[in-house]
Design a protein around this motif. Structure first.
Motif, PDB file in Angstrom:
ATOM      1  N   THR A   1       0.832  -1.198   0.000  1.00 34.83           N
ATOM      2  CA  THR A   1       0.000   0.000   0.000  1.00 34.83           C
ATOM      3  C   THR A   1       0.869   1.250   0.000  1.00 34.83           C
ATOM      4  N   ALA A   2       0.243   2.341  -0.346  1.00 30.04           N
ATOM      5  CA  ALA A   2       0.854   3.663  -0.278  1.00 30.04           C
ATOM      6  C   ALA A   2      -0.208   4.602   0.250  1.00 30.04           C
TER       7      ALA A   2
ATOM      8  N   PHE B   1      -2.356   2.262  -5.363  1.00 26.96           N
ATOM      9  CA  PHE B   1      -2.182   0.822  -5.413  1.00 26.96           C
ATOM     10  C   PHE B   1      -0.745   0.540  -5.837  1.00 26.96           C
ATOM     11  N   VAL B   2      -0.113  -0.464  -5.210  1.00 28.52           N
ATOM     12  CA  VAL B   2       1.312  -0.667  -5.410  1.00 28.52           C
ATOM     13  C   VAL B   2       1.646  -2.147  -5.609  1.00 28.52           C
TER      14      VAL B   2
ATOM     15  N   TRP C   1       0.042   2.983  -8.980  1.00 27.00           N
ATOM     16  CA  TRP C   1      -1.103   3.468  -9.745  1.00 27.00           C
ATOM     17  C   TRP C   1      -1.950   4.316  -8.822  1.00 27.00           C
ATOM     18  N   LEU C   2      -2.211   5.549  -9.232  1.00 29.17           N
ATOM     19  CA  LEU C   2      -3.086   6.457  -8.500  1.00 29.17           C
ATOM     20  C   LEU C   2      -4.372   6.608  -9.288  1.00 29.17           C
TER      21      LEU C   2
ATOM     22  N   VAL D   1       2.351  11.317  -2.458  1.00 28.87           N
ATOM     23  CA  VAL D   1       2.119   9.913  -2.151  1.00 28.87           C
ATOM     24  C   VAL D   1       3.346   9.397  -1.394  1.00 28.87           C
ATOM     25  N   THR D   2       3.075   8.643  -0.333  1.00 26.49           N
ATOM     26  CA  THR D   2       4.131   8.069   0.482  1.00 26.49           C
ATOM     27  C   THR D   2       4.142   6.563   0.278  1.00 26.49           C
ATOM     28  N   VAL D   3       5.288   6.052  -0.133  1.00 32.04           N
ATOM     29  CA  VAL D   3       5.446   4.618  -0.372  1.00 32.04           C
ATOM     30  C   VAL D   3       6.416   4.082   0.674  1.00 32.04           C
ATOM     31  N   ASN D   4       6.048   2.988   1.326  1.00 31.58           N
ATOM     32  CA  ASN D   4       6.860   2.350   2.368  1.00 31.58           C
ATOM     33  C   ASN D   4       7.412   1.018   1.871  1.00 31.58           C
ATOM     34  N   GLY D   5       8.354   0.484   2.619  1.00 31.82           N
ATOM     35  CA  GLY D   5       8.870  -0.854   2.346  1.00 31.82           C
ATOM     36  C   GLY D   5       9.902  -0.929   1.257  1.00 31.82           C
TER      37      GLY D   5
END
Length: 151
Positions: free
Chosen positions: A32-33, A43-44, A54-55, A98-102
């Motif tokens: 997730t983001a 969606f990641v 994808w936003l 948008v914040t993306v983790n991992g």
């Protein structure tokens, strides 16, 4: 198949195929983001070296379009006007982050993509620290995609 091939729907998939060219989806997992404000969902798909993002605008959904057409019909009925040439255009979304983790720490190339047009937009770099990256999202109205590739 009684839809895609008989009705020549293949061009609809051309933009998706262009975005996914060279990607190994089996090596990725769904994650997730977080989007900075309401109005879009993220969606990641992600692996150690690459992230596909994808936003999608919340206004680019069947319920949103149905609500807009219902409103247009009511307005037309009240004003006793014919509803002709009605077209739905979602509002523009601007200044999102948008914040993306991992992610694996390091430098990444960020490539933004317009799925509706099948066009690559801009390319920049981003620094991932402690597994997190914050990306400024280009203005969009329907949906937007990005690839983050570890350098």
């Amino acid at each position: 198949d009684n839809f895609v091939d008989p009705q020549n729907q293949w061009p609809q998939y051309q933009a998706l195929a262009r975005f996914l060219a060279g990607e190994d989806l089996a090596a990725s997992t769904v994650t997730t983001a977080t989007v900075s404000t309401e109005g879009a969902q993220a969606f990641v798909l992600q692996n150690a070296e690459r992230t596909l993002l994808w936003l999608c605008s919340d206004a680019y959904t069947i319920p949103a379009v149905q609500g807009a057409i219902d409103k247009a019909v009511r307005t037309a009925l009240k004003s006793k006007q014919k509803l002709t040439d009605w077209q739905y255009t979602p509002p523009m979304l601007a200044q999102l982050t948008v914040t993306v983790n991992g992610l694996t720490d390091g430098n990444y190339t960020v490539q933004w993509y317009a799925p509706q047009r099948g066009e690559w937009l801009t390319e920049s770099t981003a620094q991932v620290e402690n597994g997190v990256v914050h990306l400024a999202v280009p203005t969009f109205d329907t949906d937007l995609a990005a690839k983050l590739i570890r350098q």
